[in-house]
Design an enzyme around this catalytic site. Structure first.
Site, PDB file in Angstrom:
ATOM      1  N   HIS A 135     -44.329  47.207 -97.825  1.00  0.00           N
ATOM      2  CA  HIS A 135     -45.619  48.109 -97.643  1.00  0.00           C
ATOM      3  C   HIS A 135     -46.596  47.241 -98.469  1.00  0.00           C
ATOM      4  O   HIS A 135     -47.914  47.867 -98.253  1.00  0.00           O
ATOM      5  CB  HIS A 135     -45.972  49.384 -97.770  1.00  0.00           C
ATOM      6  N   GLY A 294     -43.432  58.496 -81.286  1.00  0.00           N
ATOM      7  CA  GLY A 294     -43.324  57.186 -80.749  1.00  0.00           C
ATOM      8  C   GLY A 294     -44.400  56.725 -79.548  1.00  0.00           C
ATOM      9  O   GLY A 294     -44.220  56.061 -78.644  1.00  0.00           O
TER      10      GLY A 294
HETATM   11  P1  A3P Z   1     -45.318  58.818 -84.610  1.00  0.00           P
HETATM   12  O1  A3P Z   1     -45.490  59.656 -86.086  1.00  0.00           O
HETATM   13  O2  A3P Z   1     -46.640  58.645 -84.061  1.00  0.00           O
HETATM   14  O3  A3P Z   1     -44.444  59.209 -83.746  1.00  0.00           O
HETATM   15  P2  A3P Z   1     -43.399  53.841 -89.540  1.00  0.00           P
HETATM   16  O4  A3P Z   1     -41.692  53.347 -88.852  1.00  0.00           O
HETATM   17  O5  A3P Z   1     -44.161  52.531 -90.095  1.00  0.00           O
HETATM   18  O6  A3P Z   1     -42.762  54.581 -90.707  1.00  0.00           O
HETATM   19  O7  A3P Z   1     -43.914  54.156 -88.506  1.00  0.00           O
HETATM   20  C1  A3P Z   1     -43.385  55.491 -87.685  1.00  0.00           C
HETATM   21  C2  A3P Z   1     -44.008  55.661 -86.387  1.00  0.00           C
HETATM   22  O8  A3P Z   1     -43.247  54.994 -85.471  1.00  0.00           O
HETATM   23  C3  A3P Z   1     -43.967  57.198 -85.929  1.00  0.00           C
HETATM   24  O9  A3P Z   1     -45.010  57.309 -84.979  1.00  0.00           O
HETATM   25  C4  A3P Z   1     -42.502  56.917 -85.123  1.00  0.00           C
HETATM   26  O10 A3P Z   1     -42.254  57.748 -84.118  1.00  0.00           O
HETATM   27  C5  A3P Z   1     -42.718  55.576 -84.637  1.00  0.00           C
HETATM   28  N1  A3P Z   1     -41.644  54.829 -83.989  1.00  0.00           N
HETATM   29  C6  A3P Z   1     -40.425  54.666 -84.538  1.00  0.00           C
HETATM   30  N2  A3P Z   1     -39.397  54.076 -83.883  1.00  0.00           N
HETATM   31  C7  A3P Z   1     -40.100  53.650 -82.741  1.00  0.00           C
HETATM   32  C8  A3P Z   1     -39.547  53.114 -81.665  1.00  0.00           C
HETATM   33  N3  A3P Z   1     -38.543  52.687 -81.664  1.00  0.00           N
HETATM   34  N4  A3P Z   1     -40.655  52.899 -80.709  1.00  0.00           N
HETATM   35  C9  A3P Z   1     -41.766  53.229 -80.900  1.00  0.00           C
HETATM   36  N5  A3P Z   1     -42.211  53.897 -81.664  1.00  0.00           N
HETATM   37  C10 A3P Z   1     -41.566  54.206 -82.768  1.00  0.00           C
END
Ligand code: A3P
Length: 326
Positions: A135, A294
């Site tokens: 990050h 997601g």
């Molecule tokens: P939301 O909280 O809007 O649902 P990171 O992985 O950077 O921590 O980001 C997390 C975000 O990505 C979350 O968003 C999560 O639900 C979403 N996310 C995780 N896996 C995913 C996937 N396979 N496809 C789409 N979104 C995904």
């Protein structure tokens, strides 16, 4: 890790500080971005300012590494899954007709691709891993990442959804039974940039500029594009990583299998199965905290019209002429 915290104590004490919206700790501004200090994250030194400083001194990237980079809550988990599935696609080919099970069927992506700034990676760096993640902002990456010429893939997301996702994530993982964080106060910190790894916009700009200057070394992806056209984006990612698909039916089938394996529903299912050792480090974060909705655009369900206008205006001004749209 306390020796690292002691080593950088004096340097950290001179930095500007601010109250963090995530937990009742200070955050410190270092090289233009905000970080927590010391053992903040469930008693782990991971993602702390001291780990960042130590990585800048010690981290030795290899030319074969592929670094997956992001601001938190921008789609990191999805990118890790896709990149891992692409790099290990022979395993996927075999797992339908043999006992060899693909790791992503039992382990969430954070267990497959380590963060360089996690305490466990720092203590035991596995440089031979092709895929690593971070990050850290582009301008604060350890020098060896740039000089080794290793490839970098960055994923960016609409800042409104980043904020809402971040807010939910912190509420789910803060580890106490206190009420949810005040949305307005959290918004104010995020908007002003005083947020861990923030300002979110500057994080994006660093990698976006690098991708324009060094397109063969830095690939810039957008979460919303992946949602809209996963096939095209996965093709682009695989080609950049050096694992291109065949331009035929077989190649198409492989892409579709990868998209299915890495879909929100499939990864969420794995996260709920809660197998021992299946998750991310530090283990105190429940695996399913990484899978909420997601979707693109969920922020409209949580932010006021005024909040939306404020974030849209910053985004419009900051990303001007950088060709980033959601
Ligand atoms: P939301 O909280 O809007 O649902 P990171 O992985 O950077 O921590 O980001 C997390 C975000 O990505 C979350 O968003 C999560 O639900 C979403 N996310 C995780 N896996 C995913 C996937 N396979 N496809 C789409 N979104 C995904």
């Amino acid at each position: 890790m306390s020796f690292i915290i002691d080593k950088f104590k004096n340097k950290v004490s001179t930095l500007p500080k601010h109250k963090s919206w995530l937990i009742n700790h200070d955050i410190y501004k270092y090289e233009g971005f905000w970080y927590h200090q010391g053992f903040w994250f469930h008693s782990s030194a991971s993602f702390s300012i001291e780990i960042t400083m130590a990585l800048q001194e010690e981290f030795q990237a290899q030319p074969t590494n592929i670094l997956l980079a992001s601001h938190p809550k921008s789609g990191t988990t999805w990118l890790k899954a896709l990149a891992f599935a692409i790099a290990n696609r022979t395993t996927l080919k075999n797992d339908t007709n043999s006992t060899l099970i693909h790791p992503l069927r039992t382990t969430i992506p954070h267990g497959c691709v380590p963060y360089i700034e996690s305490e466990s990676f720092f203590n035991n760096p596995c440089y031979s891993n092709e895929l690593i993640s971070t990050h850290l902002p582009y301008t604060s990456l350890p020098k060896s990442i740039i000089t080794s010429n290793c490839r970098i893939v960055y994923i960016c997301r609409n800042p409104k959804d980043v904020f809402v996702s971040f807010w939910h994530f912190v509420n789910k993982t803060k580890g106490d039974n206190s009420p949810p964080l005040d949305l307005e106060a959290s918004f104010e910190s995020f908007r002003s940039g005083a947020s861990p790894m923030g300002p979110c916009w500057d994080h994006v700009i660093g990698y976006r500029k690098a991708s324009l200057e060094r397109p063969d070394k830095v690939l810039f992806l957008i979460y919303e594009d992946l949602k809209k056209d996963p096939k095209e984006e996965v093709k682009k990612l695989a080609k950049f990583m050096g694992y291109p698909f065949n331009e035929d039916e077989e190649g198409d089938k492989e892409i579709e299998e990868i998209i299915r394996l890495c879909s929100f529903e499939q990864l969420r299912k794995v996260s709920k199965e809660n197998r021992p050792g299946a998750g991310a480090t530090p283990k105190v974060i429940p695996d399913d905290a990484f899978f909420r909705k997601g979707e693109a655009g969920d922020s409209v369900n949580h932010l006021t019209m005024e909040m939306i206008q404020i974030l849209d205006k910053i985004t419009f001004e900051k990303y001007d002429s950088l060709d980033i749209s959601f």
